[in-house]
Enzyme design. Structure first.
Site, PDB file in Angstrom:
ATOM      1  N   ARG A   1       0.903  -1.495  -0.289  1.00  6.98           N
ATOM      2  CA  ARG A   1      -0.528  -0.217   0.104  1.00  6.98           C
ATOM      3  C   ARG A   1       1.198   1.539  -0.169  1.00  6.98           C
ATOM      4  O   ARG A   1       2.035   1.564   0.753  1.00  6.98           O
ATOM      5  CB  ARG A   1      -1.407  -0.216   1.543  1.00  6.98           C
ATOM      6  CG  ARG A   1      -1.724  -1.472   1.057  1.00  6.98           C
ATOM      7  CD  ARG A   1      -2.752  -0.667   2.353  1.00  6.98           C
ATOM      8  NE  ARG A   1      -2.614  -1.100   3.639  1.00  6.98           N
ATOM      9  CZ  ARG A   1      -2.065  -0.749   4.371  1.00  6.98           C
ATOM     10  NH1 ARG A   1      -1.750   0.609   4.119  1.00  6.98           N
ATOM     11  NH2 ARG A   1      -1.547  -1.290   5.395  1.00  6.98           N
TER      12      ARG A   1
ATOM     13  N   TYR B   1      -1.590  -3.443  -6.654  1.00  6.61           N
ATOM     14  CA  TYR B   1      -1.777  -4.050  -5.462  1.00  6.61           C
ATOM     15  C   TYR B   1      -2.675  -4.440  -5.328  1.00  6.61           C
ATOM     16  O   TYR B   1      -3.190  -3.351  -4.464  1.00  6.61           O
ATOM     17  CB  TYR B   1      -0.313  -3.275  -4.387  1.00  6.61           C
ATOM     18  CG  TYR B   1      -0.230  -3.871  -3.135  1.00  6.61           C
ATOM     19  CD1 TYR B   1       0.352  -5.082  -2.902  1.00  6.61           C
ATOM     20  CD2 TYR B   1      -1.025  -3.574  -2.314  1.00  6.61           C
ATOM     21  CE1 TYR B   1       0.368  -5.441  -1.983  1.00  6.61           C
ATOM     22  CE2 TYR B   1      -0.886  -3.900  -1.155  1.00  6.61           C
ATOM     23  CZ  TYR B   1      -0.198  -4.880  -0.905  1.00  6.61           C
ATOM     24  OH  TYR B   1      -0.387  -5.652   0.536  1.00  6.61           O
ATOM     25  N   GLY B   2      -2.335  -5.137  -4.297  1.00  4.10           N
ATOM     26  CA  GLY B   2      -4.603  -5.589  -3.627  1.00  4.10           C
ATOM     27  C   GLY B   2      -5.230  -4.804  -2.853  1.00  4.10           C
ATOM     28  O   GLY B   2      -5.831  -3.738  -2.573  1.00  4.10           O
TER      29      GLY B   2
ATOM     30  N   ALA C   1       0.399  -7.320   9.493  1.00  4.42           N
ATOM     31  CA  ALA C   1       0.743  -7.966   9.698  1.00  4.42           C
ATOM     32  C   ALA C   1       1.714  -8.604  11.413  1.00  4.42           C
ATOM     33  O   ALA C   1       2.951  -8.383  11.540  1.00  4.42           O
ATOM     34  CB  ALA C   1       2.458  -7.687   8.609  1.00  4.42           C
TER      35      ALA C   1
ATOM     36  N   ARG D   1       1.294 -12.118  -1.111  1.00  2.58           N
ATOM     37  CA  ARG D   1      -0.141 -12.309  -0.504  1.00  2.58           C
ATOM     38  C   ARG D   1      -0.474 -14.189  -1.352  1.00  2.58           C
ATOM     39  O   ARG D   1      -0.586 -14.121  -1.774  1.00  2.58           O
ATOM     40  CB  ARG D   1      -1.081 -11.156  -0.574  1.00  2.58           C
ATOM     41  CG  ARG D   1      -0.486  -9.914  -0.313  1.00  2.58           C
ATOM     42  CD  ARG D   1      -1.041 -10.222   1.136  1.00  2.58           C
ATOM     43  NE  ARG D   1      -0.075  -8.804   1.431  1.00  2.58           N
ATOM     44  CZ  ARG D   1      -0.658  -8.015   2.536  1.00  2.58           C
ATOM     45  NH1 ARG D   1      -2.066  -8.601   3.373  1.00  2.58           N
ATOM     46  NH2 ARG D   1      -0.248  -6.838   3.221  1.00  2.58           N
TER      47      ARG D   1
ATOM     48  N   ARG E   1       3.262  -4.208  18.178  1.00  2.00           N
ATOM     49  CA  ARG E   1       4.868  -4.892  18.143  1.00  2.00           C
ATOM     50  C   ARG E   1       6.028  -4.514  19.649  1.00  2.00           C
ATOM     51  O   ARG E   1       6.374  -3.503  18.879  1.00  2.00           O
ATOM     52  CB  ARG E   1       5.268  -5.325  16.786  1.00  2.00           C
ATOM     53  CG  ARG E   1       6.444  -6.760  16.829  1.00  2.00           C
ATOM     54  CD  ARG E   1       6.565  -6.294  15.450  1.00  2.00           C
ATOM     55  NE  ARG E   1       5.701  -7.153  14.484  1.00  2.00           N
ATOM     56  CZ  ARG E   1       6.535  -9.132  14.491  1.00  2.00           C
ATOM     57  NH1 ARG E   1       7.541  -8.721  14.713  1.00  2.00           N
ATOM     58  NH2 ARG E   1       5.745  -8.877  13.413  1.00  2.00           N
TER      59      ARG E   1
ATOM     60  N   GLY F   1      -0.018 -20.821  17.869  1.00  2.00           N
ATOM     61  CA  GLY F   1      -1.480 -21.763  18.668  1.00  2.00           C
ATOM     62  C   GLY F   1      -0.926 -21.391  21.029  1.00  2.00           C
ATOM     63  O   GLY F   1      -1.843 -21.426  21.328  1.00  2.00           O
TER      64      GLY F   1
END
Ligand code: OXD
Ligand code: MN
Length: 601
Positions: A72, A200-201, A252, A378, A409, A503
């Site tokens: 993006r 780009y998506g 991400a 992707r 993060r 997990g």
């Protein structure tokens, strides 16, 4: 063109856009398999898609974007409101006339020799209270094929739109895919999106970031609901009770992995089952029970590929075995795909995301491995193929949300998990979220940036007003969800992660849900309720007591510094910042001082 709709407003708009872009022809997307197959064949013939080994990967294709068009482009993304203050200090702004004029210059005649596709789509189950209809015009088959996976498209949507219905006008053109002639423009006052010059998506699947988040958030404030950058997942107990969580993490940071998590070894005795509702976007409304209910407005995942494997995300691995479009990954000799962090050994050689010969021993001029897949490569894949997909996907009421989770993060600051003292405090926690920049955006990686509610690049109006809207929603709910903050990324002094993640994050979700039911222990701290070490079920995890203490530690000095950082961030919003948030930062400072002097005796 034979119009598929008798909606005059729609047909007039298509004619007007076609007069500007001058496509050779116009094709309506009806959502049929027949048309999809025909478009796939056409894209393969032109090289826009590469057909993968259909025995091993049925229905799967590979696409490569231009090299300057892989993420993006936030610096070319604008909110075009009549008043600059309405876009706010965290958005790029253009006046609507200026925006339309600049983009029109690029759009003009750009579809000569090309086809313009008309894609009617619904965000949310067609006909539900959540549903919003959009129509995307595009000259890219890649966009059409992705949209057919990502959202509910075609005739059923036009039927619902009828002759009078309203819709979001989304115009996309590849133009020359030149970064100098690229603009992603949002006109919330006109319910319109114009995106030009990209393939780009995130810039071109206009249902996603542009409509579901930027225009969605603008509409949500007007209509009293929430459009959020959040995953949604359900945790089912052996009794059959399913509780749902919505979680916001910056791009991400593992939303897709968390949404599809598989319970860790040590917790399997408890018999939990996970239901994936969404991995990126949540639309949430207050229902008649006074609680917050959510749908995922999308129908597909547009997930980051590198790092996806049977350990990090076995459900994603199972999902992408068929009917998936891969973008910017390695093509192997046997026409399969590979990426850094995939299962198994890398292929001996292949074609990299740039379309060049590649082998895993390749090194750049600094001796670093040359990645075969782009870090932001992707997969586009249907949610219905995910082994853990919810059975409530098409339920018009969505799912009830017990907890809202914010996360960033943060290598040192934030403990593994903590709970807010109130809704208002929770809004403050979301408003002050911060994270490191990742490969999903252009810019310097590793730098810490504030990303309120993970919406910094996606809020379609002044972020200060957005905070006010969140505070207001709390007033309107009689049973608001509880609010939490998590940080999977705390590091020790050697730079190693302290928490295993993936997990094992279910252990934290378990504590969160127990807290919502008033069942887990916690201690009050200046920043919120923090788990007592024994209140987390760490069975089967080899973590020393010292590591657990470190994971849960609140470091007062760092938090005093954080208060300064927050004040600086809030100052951007001037008088528009709600007083409640200033109160919260002052209360945090006061609590830090009180706790610290108590600790010092
Ligand atoms: C995404 C993003 O693609 O947040 O979901 O960038
Ligand atoms: Mn996202």
């Amino acid at each position: 063109m034979t119009a598929m709709s008798e909606n005059k407003k729609l047909n007039d708009w298509i004619n007007e856009m076609a007069a500007m872009c001058q496509p050779d022809k116009i094709v309506w997307i009806d959502g049929s398999d027949e048309q999809r197959n025909q478009l796939r064949a056409e894209a393969v013939a032109t090289g826009e898609l590469i057909e993968l080994n259909q025995k091993k990967l049925p229905g799967c294709y590979l696409h490569r974007t231009a090299q300057n068009d892989v993420a993006r482009t936030e610096h070319l993304t604008y909110i075009c409101t009549s008043k600059k203050e309405d876009a706010g200090p965290t958005n790029n702004w253009l006046s609507p006339p200026d925006g339309y004029q600049r983009a029109a210059e690029i759009f003009k005649g750009s579809m000569k020799g090309r086809t313009m596709y008309v894609i009617p789509f619904s965000l949310g189950p067609v006909g539900s209270v959540f549903s919003k209809i959009g129509v995307e015009l595009t000259d890219s088959i890649y966009v059409v094929l992705n949209m057919l996976i990502m959202v509910r498209c075609g005739k059923q949507v036009l039927d619902k739109l009828g002759t009078e219905g309203d819709f979001t006008k989304c115009l996309h053109g590849k133009a020359e895919r030149d970064i100098e002639k690229r603009l992603i423009l949002h006109f919330p006052e006109d319910n319109t999106i114009w995106s030009v010059g990209s393939g780009y998506g995130g810039n071109v699947l206009l249902s996603k970031k542009c409509m579901a988040l930027r225009l969605g958030s603008y509409l949500a404030r007007q209509e009293s609901w929430l459009a959020e950058h959040m995953l949604i997942l359900g945790v089912e107990h052996p009794s059959g009770l399913i509780e749902y969580l919505a979680a916001a993490f910056p791009s991400a940071c593992g939303k897709t992995n968390l949404a599809m998590l598989v319970p860790p070894e040590g917790l399997t005795r408890k018999g939990y089952r996970i239901w994936t509702v969404g991995d990126d976007i949540a639309w949430m409304r207050i229902d008649t029970d006074g609680g917050l209910w959510a749908v995922n407005p999308e129908a597909g995942f547009f997930g980051v590929v590198p790092g996806t494997n049977s350990t990090t995300n076995p459900n994603a691995v199972a999902t992408i075995r068929k009917n998936t479009i891969f973008t910017n990954v390695v093509l192997t000799k046997g026409k399969t795909v590979w990426w850094e962090g995939a299962d198994g050994d890398p292929p001996e050689s292949g074609i990299d995301w740039r379309g060049n010969e590649w082998h895993p021993a390749m090194r750049d001029e600094n001796g670093k491995p040359v990645p075969g897949a782009h870090p932001n490569s992707r997969f586009t894949t249907p949610i219905s193929q995910c082994p853990s997909h919810t059975f409530r996907m098409d339920h018009h009421h969505g799912v009830p949300i017990s907890a809202v989770i914010f996360g960033g993060r943060r290598a040192h600051l934030a403990p593994l998990v903590y709970q807010s003292y109130s809704w208002q405090h929770g809004v403050f926690m979301g408003a002050t979220m911060a994270s490191e920049r990742t490969a999903a955006q252009y810019g310097k990686q590793g730098e810490v940036r504030r990303d309120p509610m993970a919406m910094l690049p996606f809020c379609g109006y002044n972020t200060a007003d957005y905070f006010r809207h969140w505070l207001q929603m709390g007033q309107e709910m009689t049973r608001p969800p509880k609010v939490f903050h998590v940080n999977w990324f705390r590091m020790d002094e050697t730079g190693e992660f302290l928490w295993p993640g993936f997990g094992d994050n279910l252990r934290v979700l378990e504590w969160i849900l127990d807290r919502c039911r008033g069942e887990a222990e916690a201690v009050a701290s200046p920043i919120g309720y923090v788990p007592t070490p024994s209140s987390l079920d760490l069975t089967g995890l080899d973590l020393s007591g010292a590591v657990v203490d470190e994971l849960l530690r609140v470091d007062y000095d760092s938090w005093f510094q954080e208060v300064e950082g927050i004040k600086e961030f809030f100052a951007k919003f001037g008088d528009r910042l709600p007083h409640a948030l200033e109160d919260e930062v002052n209360s945090l400072h006061r609590r830090l001082t009180t706790y610290q002097s108590a600790a010092n005796g």
